[in-house]
Scaffold this motif. Sequence first.
Motif, PDB file in Angstrom:
ATOM      1  N   CYS A  79       0.846  -1.195   0.000  1.00 28.78           N
ATOM      2  CA  CYS A  79       0.000   0.000   0.000  1.00 28.78           C
ATOM      3  C   CYS A  79       0.874   1.235   0.000  1.00 28.78           C
ATOM      4  CB  CYS A  79      -0.868   0.058   1.248  1.00 28.78           C
ATOM      5  SG  CYS A  79      -2.188  -1.119   1.193  1.00 28.78           S
ATOM      6  N   MET A  80       0.473   2.193  -0.787  1.00 31.77           N
ATOM      7  CA  MET A  80       1.136   3.506  -0.744  1.00 31.77           C
ATOM      8  C   MET A  80       0.340   4.376   0.182  1.00 31.77           C
ATOM      9  SD  MET A  80       2.146   4.746  -4.523  1.00 31.77           S
ATOM     10  CE  MET A  80       2.920   6.256  -3.931  1.00 31.77           C
ATOM     11  N   LYS A  81       0.901   4.669   1.335  1.00 31.28           N
ATOM     12  CA  LYS A  81       0.261   5.618   2.231  1.00 31.28           C
ATOM     13  C   LYS A  81       0.815   6.990   1.873  1.00 31.28           C
ATOM     14  CE  LYS A  81      -0.831   6.670   6.914  1.00 31.28           C
ATOM     15  NZ  LYS A  81      -0.803   6.376   8.304  1.00 31.28           N
ATOM     16  N   GLY A  82       0.065   7.734   1.099  1.00 28.64           N
ATOM     17  CA  GLY A  82       0.544   9.016   0.591  1.00 28.64           C
ATOM     18  C   GLY A  82       1.078   8.836  -0.811  1.00 28.64           C
ATOM     19  N   ARG A  83       0.550   9.629  -1.739  1.00 30.95           N
ATOM     20  CA  ARG A  83       1.049   9.568  -3.117  1.00 30.95           C
ATOM     21  C   ARG A  83       1.726  10.881  -3.460  1.00 30.95           C
ATOM     22  NH1 ARG A  83      -4.482   9.309  -4.931  1.00 30.95           N
ATOM     23  NH2 ARG A  83      -4.196   7.701  -6.505  1.00 30.95           N
ATOM     24  N   VAL A  84       2.306  10.924  -4.648  1.00 31.96           N
ATOM     25  CA  VAL A  84       3.012  12.113  -5.098  1.00 31.96           C
ATOM     26  C   VAL A  84       2.142  12.809  -6.142  1.00 31.96           C
ATOM     27  CG1 VAL A  84       5.153  12.922  -6.137  1.00 31.96           C
ATOM     28  CG2 VAL A  84       5.158  10.832  -4.776  1.00 31.96           C
ATOM     29  N   HIS A  85       1.886  14.086  -5.939  1.00 31.22           N
ATOM     30  CA  HIS A  85       1.035  14.828  -6.880  1.00 31.22           C
ATOM     31  C   HIS A  85       1.882  15.714  -7.789  1.00 31.22           C
ATOM     32  CE1 HIS A  85      -1.582  13.938  -3.426  1.00 31.22           C
ATOM     33  NE2 HIS A  85      -2.535  13.845  -4.317  1.00 31.22           N
ATOM     34  N   TYR A  86       1.459  15.856  -9.007  1.00 30.36           N
ATOM     35  CA  TYR A  86       2.172  16.705  -9.970  1.00 30.36           C
ATOM     36  C   TYR A  86       2.229  18.157  -9.476  1.00 30.36           C
ATOM     37  CZ  TYR A  86       3.434  18.905 -14.386  1.00 30.36           C
ATOM     38  OH  TYR A  86       4.057  19.637 -15.350  1.00 30.36           O
ATOM     39  N   TYR A  87       1.139  18.609  -8.811  1.00 27.04           N
ATOM     40  CA  TYR A  87       1.101  20.021  -8.380  1.00 27.04           C
ATOM     41  C   TYR A  87       2.131  20.350  -7.305  1.00 27.04           C
ATOM     42  CZ  TYR A  87      -1.876  18.228  -4.581  1.00 27.04           C
ATOM     43  OH  TYR A  87      -2.373  17.515  -3.525  1.00 27.04           O
ATOM     44  N   GLU A  88       2.721  19.320  -6.719  1.00 27.19           N
ATOM     45  CA  GLU A  88       3.773  19.570  -5.727  1.00 27.19           C
ATOM     46  C   GLU A  88       5.065  20.029  -6.382  1.00 27.19           C
ATOM     47  OE1 GLU A  88       3.771  16.574  -2.337  1.00 27.19           O
ATOM     48  OE2 GLU A  88       2.421  15.637  -3.770  1.00 27.19           O
ATOM     49  N   GLY A  89       5.137  19.896  -7.692  1.00 28.66           N
ATOM     50  CA  GLY A  89       6.290  20.419  -8.411  1.00 28.66           C
ATOM     51  C   GLY A  89       7.251  19.366  -8.931  1.00 28.66           C
ATOM     52  N   TYR A  90       6.883  18.110  -8.803  1.00 23.97           N
ATOM     53  CA  TYR A  90       7.766  17.037  -9.286  1.00 23.97           C
ATOM     54  C   TYR A  90       7.655  16.864 -10.790  1.00 23.97           C
ATOM     55  CZ  TYR A  90       8.015  15.869  -4.399  1.00 23.97           C
ATOM     56  OH  TYR A  90       8.221  15.935  -3.069  1.00 23.97           O
ATOM     57  N   GLU A  91       8.733  16.340 -11.370  1.00 23.65           N
ATOM     58  CA  GLU A  91       8.682  15.886 -12.756  1.00 23.65           C
ATOM     59  C   GLU A  91       7.603  14.807 -12.836  1.00 23.65           C
ATOM     60  OE1 GLU A  91      10.561  16.934 -15.246  1.00 23.65           O
ATOM     61  OE2 GLU A  91      11.859  18.235 -14.028  1.00 23.65           O
ATOM     62  N   ILE A  92       6.947  14.735 -13.985  1.00 30.16           N
ATOM     63  CA  ILE A  92       5.887  13.722 -14.112  1.00 30.16           C
ATOM     64  C   ILE A  92       6.461  12.302 -13.993  1.00 30.16           C
ATOM     65  CG2 ILE A  92       5.863  13.549 -16.661  1.00 30.16           C
ATOM     66  CD1 ILE A  92       2.734  13.855 -14.435  1.00 30.16           C
ATOM     67  N   SER A  93       7.740  12.125 -14.383  1.00 30.75           N
ATOM     68  CA  SER A  93       8.347  10.786 -14.245  1.00 30.75           C
ATOM     69  C   SER A  93       8.516  10.416 -12.767  1.00 30.75           C
ATOM     70  CB  SER A  93       9.695  10.731 -14.965  1.00 30.75           C
ATOM     71  OG  SER A  93      10.566  11.703 -14.433  1.00 30.75           O
ATOM     72  N   ASP A  94       8.693  11.432 -11.907  1.00 28.59           N
ATOM     73  CA  ASP A  94       8.771  11.152 -10.472  1.00 28.59           C
ATOM     74  C   ASP A  94       7.389  10.853  -9.892  1.00 28.59           C
ATOM     75  OD1 ASP A  94      11.482  11.254 -10.054  1.00 28.59           O
ATOM     76  OD2 ASP A  94      11.517  13.396  -9.571  1.00 28.59           O
ATOM     77  N   VAL A  95       6.360  11.504 -10.464  1.00 28.33           N
ATOM     78  CA  VAL A  95       5.001  11.284  -9.963  1.00 28.33           C
ATOM     79  C   VAL A  95       4.610   9.809 -10.133  1.00 28.33           C
ATOM     80  CG1 VAL A  95       2.553  11.903 -10.291  1.00 28.33           C
ATOM     81  CG2 VAL A  95       4.322  13.683 -10.407  1.00 28.33           C
ATOM     82  N   VAL A  96       5.063   9.202 -11.244  1.00 22.38           N
ATOM     83  CA  VAL A  96       4.670   7.804 -11.501  1.00 22.38           C
ATOM     84  C   VAL A  96       5.737   6.796 -11.056  1.00 22.38           C
ATOM     85  CG1 VAL A  96       3.145   8.479 -13.389  1.00 22.38           C
ATOM     86  CG2 VAL A  96       5.493   7.781 -13.913  1.00 22.38           C
ATOM     87  N   LEU A  97       6.853   7.296 -10.551  1.00 23.89           N
ATOM     88  CA  LEU A  97       7.924   6.381 -10.117  1.00 23.89           C
ATOM     89  C   LEU A  97       7.435   5.338  -9.099  1.00 23.89           C
ATOM     90  CD1 LEU A  97      11.624   7.173  -9.342  1.00 23.89           C
ATOM     91  CD2 LEU A  97      10.252   5.980  -7.642  1.00 23.89           C
ATOM     92  N   PRO A  98       6.647   5.756  -8.095  1.00 21.41           N
ATOM     93  CA  PRO A  98       6.192   4.760  -7.114  1.00 21.41           C
ATOM     94  C   PRO A  98       5.363   3.637  -7.745  1.00 21.41           C
ATOM     95  CG  PRO A  98       5.724   7.006  -6.357  1.00 21.41           C
ATOM     96  CD  PRO A  98       6.213   7.129  -7.756  1.00 21.41           C
ATOM     97  N   ILE A  99       4.579   3.976  -8.745  1.00 21.50           N
ATOM     98  CA  ILE A  99       3.742   2.968  -9.413  1.00 21.50           C
ATOM     99  C   ILE A  99       4.644   1.967 -10.128  1.00 21.50           C
ATOM    100  CG2 ILE A  99       1.948   2.623 -11.195  1.00 21.50           C
ATOM    101  CD1 ILE A  99       0.990   4.279  -8.752  1.00 21.50           C
TER     102      ILE A  99
END
Length: 278
Positions: A79-99
């Motif tokens: 389970c991912m407790k907490g995800r990464v959102h694009y609006y936080e300023g990350y590269e989109i590749s980082d947003v999907v890295l956990p997946i």
Amino acid sequence: MQTTVYEKLKQCESCVRRVTDFIPRVAVVLGSGLGDYADTIRVAAQVPYGDIEGFPVSTVPGHDGRFIFGYVEDVPVVCMKGRVHYYEGYEISDVVLPIRLMKLLGAEILFLTNASGGVNTSFHAGDLMLITDHISCFAPNPLVGANIEQLGTRFPDMSHVYDPELQEIIRTAAGEKGISLQQGVYAQLTGPSFETPAEIRMLRTWGCDAVGMSTAVEAVAAAHMGMRICGISCVCNLAAGMTANPLSHREVQEAADRTAPVFKSLVTESVKRFGLLP
Ligand code: HPA
């Protein structure tokens, strides 16, 4: 030398593998309100995102970040407790890295959850919506750039992102548990501002039923890797212009918390049934 997206991913994989050899079958992304879903898991290992070298760390209150490995009933999950959102300023590749990482760790099924605003006029705050399809094209496509051949093909098909069999399992689980379930198309906008009433009318005309700031890009990256994907959205509010009230993060969080018990039981019941798949 600059590390590639794939090298960074493999680095994150080895960091996690130094902590646990757990092999999950289902990856569950816990959206707003489902944060304490972890309490229902028989935990085998936990890895805080901050312990994974190169991993993007979430900044949103209520998104305490870590991977939880363990069992829902007898089904091995991460389970991912907490995800990464694009609006936080990350590269989109980082947003999907956990997946991508959860797939490398062994997960074949991805269960996405989120909070959304209802666009469909027949929805109510507190409804759960099975995601049948999405509109991701307001956010950058996470597959832009050199194709990562180790993960998938250059031009992946997106005709059935949300696995029809998983959808049917969720519908049946909801029916048997007496949980009412809407269904529809989820649109991801970048946020962080909520939408304007004009944007909501546009989305409705275009066939969207709910809108949010996550999920669709994660589904695109997962589909690229051939994962079986499903998603449920908690419709926390009616979208902008549909009521007289201004929107606030607090309202969203409170509605998500109210719906959490039912949401959690639907996720558990569905995961249990996914465990029976061949
Ligand atoms: N818009 C976008 N994202 C959201 C909303 C909304 O109205 N509610 C919860 N997440």
